[in-house]
Design a protein around this motif. Structure first.
Motif, PDB file in Angstrom:
ATOM      1  N   ALA A 277       0.854  -1.183   0.000  1.00 35.73           N
ATOM      2  CA  ALA A 277       0.000   0.000   0.000  1.00 35.73           C
ATOM      3  C   ALA A 277       0.887   1.229   0.000  1.00 35.73           C
ATOM      4  O   ALA A 277       2.011   1.193   0.516  1.00 35.73           O
ATOM      5  N   ASP A 278       0.414   2.321  -0.604  1.00 32.73           N
ATOM      6  CA  ASP A 278       1.194   3.562  -0.559  1.00 32.73           C
ATOM      7  C   ASP A 278       0.545   4.614   0.331  1.00 32.73           C
ATOM      8  O   ASP A 278       1.054   5.718   0.456  1.00 32.73           O
ATOM      9  N   PHE A 279      -0.592   4.272   0.956  1.00 32.41           N
ATOM     10  CA  PHE A 279      -1.149   5.128   1.999  1.00 32.41           C
ATOM     11  C   PHE A 279      -1.991   4.281   2.947  1.00 32.41           C
ATOM     12  O   PHE A 279      -2.464   3.192   2.589  1.00 32.41           O
ATOM     13  N   VAL A 280      -2.130   4.757   4.155  1.00 38.41           N
ATOM     14  CA  VAL A 280      -2.908   4.056   5.188  1.00 38.41           C
ATOM     15  C   VAL A 280      -3.827   5.059   5.871  1.00 38.41           C
ATOM     16  O   VAL A 280      -3.408   6.175   6.211  1.00 38.41           O
ATOM     17  N   CYS A 281      -5.067   4.673   6.044  1.00 42.08           N
ATOM     18  CA  CYS A 281      -6.029   5.501   6.777  1.00 42.08           C
ATOM     19  C   CYS A 281      -6.346   4.839   8.112  1.00 42.08           C
ATOM     20  O   CYS A 281      -6.610   3.635   8.168  1.00 42.08           O
ATOM     21  N   ILE A 282      -6.324   5.636   9.172  1.00 44.44           N
ATOM     22  CA  ILE A 282      -6.709   5.137  10.491  1.00 44.44           C
ATOM     23  C   ILE A 282      -8.102   5.672  10.810  1.00 44.44           C
ATOM     24  O   ILE A 282      -8.338   6.884  10.751  1.00 44.44           O
ATOM     25  N   ALA A 283      -9.010   4.771  11.118  1.00 42.89           N
ATOM     26  CA  ALA A 283     -10.414   5.129  11.360  1.00 42.89           C
ATOM     27  C   ALA A 283     -10.792   4.756  12.788  1.00 42.89           C
ATOM     28  O   ALA A 283     -11.289   3.669  13.055  1.00 42.89           O
ATOM     29  N   GLY A 284     -10.554   5.686  13.699  1.00 38.79           N
ATOM     30  CA  GLY A 284     -10.862   5.430  15.110  1.00 38.79           C
ATOM     31  C   GLY A 284     -12.202   5.960  15.554  1.00 38.79           C
ATOM     32  O   GLY A 284     -12.532   5.907  16.736  1.00 38.79           O
ATOM     33  N   GLY A 285     -12.989   6.496  14.609  1.00 38.59           N
ATOM     34  CA  GLY A 285     -14.301   7.023  14.956  1.00 38.59           C
ATOM     35  C   GLY A 285     -14.256   8.518  15.262  1.00 38.59           C
ATOM     36  O   GLY A 285     -13.221   9.176  15.137  1.00 38.59           O
ATOM     37  N   LEU A 286     -15.401   9.055  15.649  1.00 41.71           N
ATOM     38  CA  LEU A 286     -15.561  10.485  15.911  1.00 41.71           C
ATOM     39  C   LEU A 286     -15.945  10.737  17.360  1.00 41.71           C
ATOM     40  O   LEU A 286     -16.553   9.886  18.005  1.00 41.71           O
ATOM     41  N   TYR A 287     -15.605  11.918  17.845  1.00 39.58           N
ATOM     42  CA  TYR A 287     -16.053  12.339  19.167  1.00 39.58           C
ATOM     43  C   TYR A 287     -16.506  13.795  19.092  1.00 39.58           C
ATOM     44  O   TYR A 287     -16.029  14.561  18.238  1.00 39.58           O
TER      45      TYR A 287
END
Length: 405
Positions: A277-287
């Motif tokens: 992969a050439d990019f990574v997204c971290i999805a920890g949610g919203l607050y």
């Protein structure tokens, strides 16, 4: 500078409130730190039903044009550093001056809460919301092939948007379990969030299969036999039995190391494998982004179903501080349409306080519209949002002074 009403936040809640107030011939100033009005609306693009798309940029433009036509004053690229109450006025300190108002609405929205993963400081690692803004707002692809870490409503929706933009999403997968990712790394817990976007999947198999996952036994059974390489939604493998243990690369992201996990989220030794992969997204949610409410002295309560610490408020969007109101995701994590409806409620409440012809019946109808909009929401960020709302309503009632005979 003194305005009748100051609104902080030019997202759906803030713009909706501004338009409603201006329609009542009330002067309004809207302050926002971003380049454009619209807030989180700007990045949204998804198909609500076959052939019917929700385009956040178009919705933002529509709201902005309506606000301009009503002479709403907008101050963009303006950050608020402090709030204070002096006698009957709220004092709003910004990088462009100090503003005073008797009626202040906080519509500051939400922020992302990423979790740490070894290698997350490499160039090419970003929050999933950043990828959404890059792609849908600035028309810049975050990369050619990415991995999204964190399976939830937000990551699922944004993954679909990335695919539409021609960005390959190699997988949506879990983070390895640690103290900060206890729930988001647990396959059973994660399945609950995934079920709430199953109606968006083009695969009939996924839609039908989700209907059988209504009790804990079936969920455990489903996770136990869940394919190790995932089930595809929008041609993206959703991996509930894989977790990213490391993001790898020398000078930038080159891939991730994933491993098979047991049904409790624990790593299966020796199952590690590398994905390019050439990019990574971290999805920890919203607050809820509620720091300004804290500065103002508003009491908070932690309600998990609403996304975290929520400023105390009632259905009329009033806090317990005179002249301070809230609307949108600062009150709990929900969709843009709910925020739009809440903004109207807040505006009508303010208009009533300012002595306009606004009636309690009009406010009540707007409150009922919020409830209807919530019930019909295309995307629900938490399956128990109604429980959270009821809990907050109870806390508010208990906070009121008790009248004795």
């Amino acid at each position: 500078m003194e305005n009748k009403v100051v609104i902080i936040g030019a997202g759906p809640a803030g713009l909706s409130a501004a338009i409603t107030l201006a329609e009542k011939n009330i002067a309004v100033l809207v302050i926002d730190e971003y380049l454009y009005p619209g807030g989180r609306l700007l990045g949204q693009l998804y198909e609500e039903s076959p052939g019917k798309w929700w385009n956040g940029i178009d919705e933002s433009k529509r709201l902005f044009e309506r606000a301009k036509a009503l002479n709403v004053e907008l101050l963009l690229q303006t950050s608020v550093s402090d709030l204070e109450k002096i006698e009957q006025e709220w004092i709003v300190h910004t990088n462009k001056g100090v503003f005073r108002t008797r009626q202040l609405l906080l519509a500051t929205g939400a922020a992302e809460s990423p979790f740490p993963i070894p290698g997350w400081t490499l160039p090419g690692v970003m929050s999933v919301g950043a990828a959404q803004v890059m792609t849908n707002v600035h028309r810049v692809k975050p990369g050619k092939r990415g991995v999204i870490i964190g399976v939830n409503v937000l990551s699922s929706a944004i993954a679909m948007e990335l695919q539409i933009a021609g960005v390959q999403v190699a997988a949506i997968t879990l983070p390895a379990v640690n103290l900060l990712t206890k729930d988001s790394g647990n396959p059973i817990e994660v399945m609950n969030s995934l079920l709430h976007v199953s109606h968006m999947a083009p695969s009939p198999l996924v839609k039908i299969g989700s209907k059988f996952m209504k009790n804990e036994f079936m969920k455990k059974l489903g996770i136990t036999f869940y394919p190790k390489n995932g089930v595809k939604m929008w041609d993206i493998p959703i991996m509930l039995r894989k977790a990213v243990v490391e993001i790898v690369g020398k000078d930038q992201v080159e891939g991730v190391v994933i491993a098979t996990v047991n049904t409790d989220g624990s790593i299966v030794p020796g199952s590690e494998k590398r994905i390019k992969a050439d990019f990574v997204c971290i999805a920890g949610g919203l607050y809820p982004l509620a720091e300004l409410a804290s500065l103002a002295g508003c009491p908070f309560h932690y309600i998990e179903q609403l996304g975290g610490f929520i400023p105390l408020h009632n259905e009329q969007m009033e806090t317990n501080l005179d002249g301070l109101h809230v609307a949108g995701n600062i009150t709990g994590i929900e969709g843009a349409k709910v925020a739009l409806a809440q903004g109207k409620v807040a505006a009508l409440t303010i208009a009533h306080k300012l002595g306009t012809s606004t009636t309690q019946q009009e406010i009540q109808r707007a409150i009922e519209d919020v409830e209807t909009t919530r019930a019909n929401a295309h995307i629900q960020f938490h399956p128990e949002v109604l429980t959270g709302r009821q809990q907050l309503k109870k806390i508010w009632a208990e906070s009121l002074p008790q009248v004795t005979n």
